[in-house]
Design a protein around this motif. Structure first.
Motif, PDB file in Angstrom:
ATOM      1  N   ASP A 138      -5.541   3.983  14.331  1.00 52.53           N
ATOM      2  CA  ASP A 138      -6.424   5.591  13.552  1.00 52.53           C
ATOM      3  C   ASP A 138      -6.091   5.024  12.029  1.00 52.53           C
ATOM      4  O   ASP A 138      -5.526   5.338  11.197  1.00 52.53           O
ATOM      5  CB  ASP A 138      -5.528   6.832  13.858  1.00 52.53           C
ATOM      6  CG  ASP A 138      -6.100   7.278  12.515  1.00 52.53           C
ATOM      7  OD1 ASP A 138      -7.127   7.890  13.458  1.00 52.53           O
ATOM      8  OD2 ASP A 138      -5.896   8.096  11.506  1.00 52.53           O
ATOM      9  N   ALA A 139      -7.243   4.868  11.712  1.00 53.68           N
ATOM     10  CA  ALA A 139      -7.123   4.287  10.016  1.00 53.68           C
ATOM     11  C   ALA A 139      -7.158   5.599   9.042  1.00 53.68           C
ATOM     12  O   ALA A 139      -6.914   4.691   8.197  1.00 53.68           O
ATOM     13  CB  ALA A 139      -8.957   4.115   9.861  1.00 53.68           C
ATOM     14  N   ALA A 176      -4.022   3.375   6.661  1.00 50.45           N
ATOM     15  CA  ALA A 176      -4.702   3.601   5.752  1.00 50.45           C
ATOM     16  C   ALA A 176      -3.185   4.670   3.796  1.00 50.45           C
ATOM     17  O   ALA A 176      -2.752   4.390   2.749  1.00 50.45           O
ATOM     18  CB  ALA A 176      -5.318   4.519   4.459  1.00 50.45           C
ATOM     19  N   LEU A 177      -2.575   5.686   4.660  1.00 50.14           N
ATOM     20  CA  LEU A 177      -1.613   6.639   4.214  1.00 50.14           C
ATOM     21  C   LEU A 177      -0.461   5.837   4.323  1.00 50.14           C
ATOM     22  O   LEU A 177       0.286   5.689   3.358  1.00 50.14           O
ATOM     23  CB  LEU A 177      -1.304   7.991   5.324  1.00 50.14           C
ATOM     24  CG  LEU A 177      -0.459   9.076   4.395  1.00 50.14           C
ATOM     25  CD1 LEU A 177      -0.915   9.116   3.375  1.00 50.14           C
ATOM     26  CD2 LEU A 177      -0.268  10.323   5.645  1.00 50.14           C
ATOM     27  N   ALA A 178       0.356   5.008   5.679  1.00 50.25           N
ATOM     28  CA  ALA A 178       1.169   4.576   5.549  1.00 50.25           C
ATOM     29  C   ALA A 178       1.294   3.168   4.612  1.00 50.25           C
ATOM     30  O   ALA A 178       2.431   3.400   3.816  1.00 50.25           O
ATOM     31  CB  ALA A 178       1.601   3.969   6.873  1.00 50.25           C
ATOM     32  N   GLU A 179      -0.209   2.865   4.450  1.00 50.39           N
ATOM     33  CA  GLU A 179       0.104   1.603   3.613  1.00 50.39           C
ATOM     34  C   GLU A 179      -0.230   2.101   1.787  1.00 50.39           C
ATOM     35  O   GLU A 179       0.756   1.294   1.335  1.00 50.39           O
ATOM     36  CB  GLU A 179      -1.047   0.735   4.036  1.00 50.39           C
ATOM     37  CG  GLU A 179      -1.458  -0.030   4.587  1.00 50.39           C
ATOM     38  CD  GLU A 179      -2.931  -0.196   5.423  1.00 50.39           C
ATOM     39  OE1 GLU A 179      -3.564   0.278   4.616  1.00 50.39           O
ATOM     40  OE2 GLU A 179      -3.166  -0.537   6.078  1.00 50.39           O
ATOM     41  N   GLY A 197      -1.483  -4.413   7.377  1.00 49.30           N
ATOM     42  CA  GLY A 197      -1.985  -3.880   7.894  1.00 49.30           C
ATOM     43  C   GLY A 197      -2.847  -3.697   9.262  1.00 49.30           C
ATOM     44  O   GLY A 197      -3.988  -5.115   8.293  1.00 49.30           O
ATOM     45  N   CYS A 198      -3.053  -3.767  10.060  1.00 46.25           N
ATOM     46  CA  CYS A 198      -3.974  -4.026  11.385  1.00 46.25           C
ATOM     47  C   CYS A 198      -3.855  -2.502  12.084  1.00 46.25           C
ATOM     48  O   CYS A 198      -3.273  -1.874  11.991  1.00 46.25           O
ATOM     49  CB  CYS A 198      -3.495  -5.457  11.635  1.00 46.25           C
ATOM     50  SG  CYS A 198      -1.792  -5.739  12.458  1.00 46.25           S
ATOM     51  N   ALA A 252       4.528   0.801  13.176  1.00 47.74           N
ATOM     52  CA  ALA A 252       4.233   0.589  14.545  1.00 47.74           C
ATOM     53  C   ALA A 252       4.185   2.051  15.319  1.00 47.74           C
ATOM     54  O   ALA A 252       4.810   2.183  15.673  1.00 47.74           O
ATOM     55  CB  ALA A 252       4.506  -0.986  15.769  1.00 47.74           C
ATOM     56  N   ASP A 253       2.644   2.291  15.634  1.00 47.73           N
ATOM     57  CA  ASP A 253       2.696   3.742  16.186  1.00 47.73           C
ATOM     58  C   ASP A 253       2.768   2.314  18.203  1.00 47.73           C
ATOM     59  O   ASP A 253       2.431   1.453  18.332  1.00 47.73           O
ATOM     60  CB  ASP A 253       1.317   4.060  16.791  1.00 47.73           C
ATOM     61  CG  ASP A 253       0.936   5.332  17.465  1.00 47.73           C
ATOM     62  OD1 ASP A 253       1.762   5.816  17.389  1.00 47.73           O
ATOM     63  OD2 ASP A 253      -0.330   5.271  17.589  1.00 47.73           O
TER      64      ASP A 253
END
Length: 199
Positions: free
Chosen positions: A84-85, A89-92, A104-105, A127-128
């Motif tokens: 989920d983009a 992005a939030l985690a990054e 990120g990937c 990781a999810d």
């Protein structure tokens, strides 16, 4: 004499950090965590980041960011693997406020490629369970435990409230919705604690 250099184009209001992810959406996601950030006593510079994203520069010029990467302050990296983009992005953005650089990937296959390219630098993998490729986050955690046993692995899932039985013993499990504070704590542990090797 007129300046021969053409003016730089201005960014449109729909500029994104990743395709389809507007600054407004990131701001809304961070804003939803703002009360938790303050309640948990997260440093003021992180709360300041939330305020910045909630009120972005009206005329920003945003460089493309694919794959996400920032320079490590400590020489160590965090790898965020999330399909989920917006969540990625939030985690990054949260991890960029730590001593770790950020990659990120969206798939385990891409994550393993990045692990090989940055062998010895990655301190944390977040990781999810559900990912874009054929492998899931549980398989990724098992591969990292086998190939890079000193890397701290944190697995998250919105479909499971409890730790999956098949999750590698050395991995940490955090159910979604995870709190920013929990992720920051894991980043701190990745840089200050030695990861035990579980046989």
């Amino acid at each position: 004499m007129p300046d021969p250099t053409p003016p730089r184009p201005r960014a449109a209001a729909t500029d994104t950090l990743t395709p389809g992810l507007s600054l407004d959406r990131i701001g809304q996601a961070l804003a939803s965590f703002y009360d938790d950030l303050i309640a948990e006593g997260v440093p003021e510079h992180l709360a300041g980041l939330v305020r910045q994203v909630r009120q972005p520069d009206p005329d920003p010029i945003v460089a493309p960011r694919k794959p996400a990467t920032t320079a490590p302050k400590s020489g160590r990296l965090a790898l965020v693997v999330e399909d989920d983009a917006a969540t990625r992005a939030l985690a990054e953005m949260l991890l960029e406020e730590t001593e770790l650089g950020v990659l990120g990937c969206d798939s385990a296959e891409s994550a393993l490629t990045l692990m090989r390219e940055h062998s010895g630098e990655v301190a944390l993998v977040f990781a999810d369970v559900r990912l874009a490729g054929a492998m899931d986050g549980l398989q990724l955690a098992a591969a990292i435990a086998l190939l890079w046993p000193t890397v701290r692995v944190v697995v998250t899932s919105g479909r499971r409230a409890e730790r999956p039985a098949t999750l590698s013993p050395q991995a940490v499990f955090i159910p979604k919705p995870w709190r920013p504070f929990d992720l920051l704590v894991e980043a701190e542990r990745a840089t200050t604690e030695t990861q035990p090797i579980v046989l």
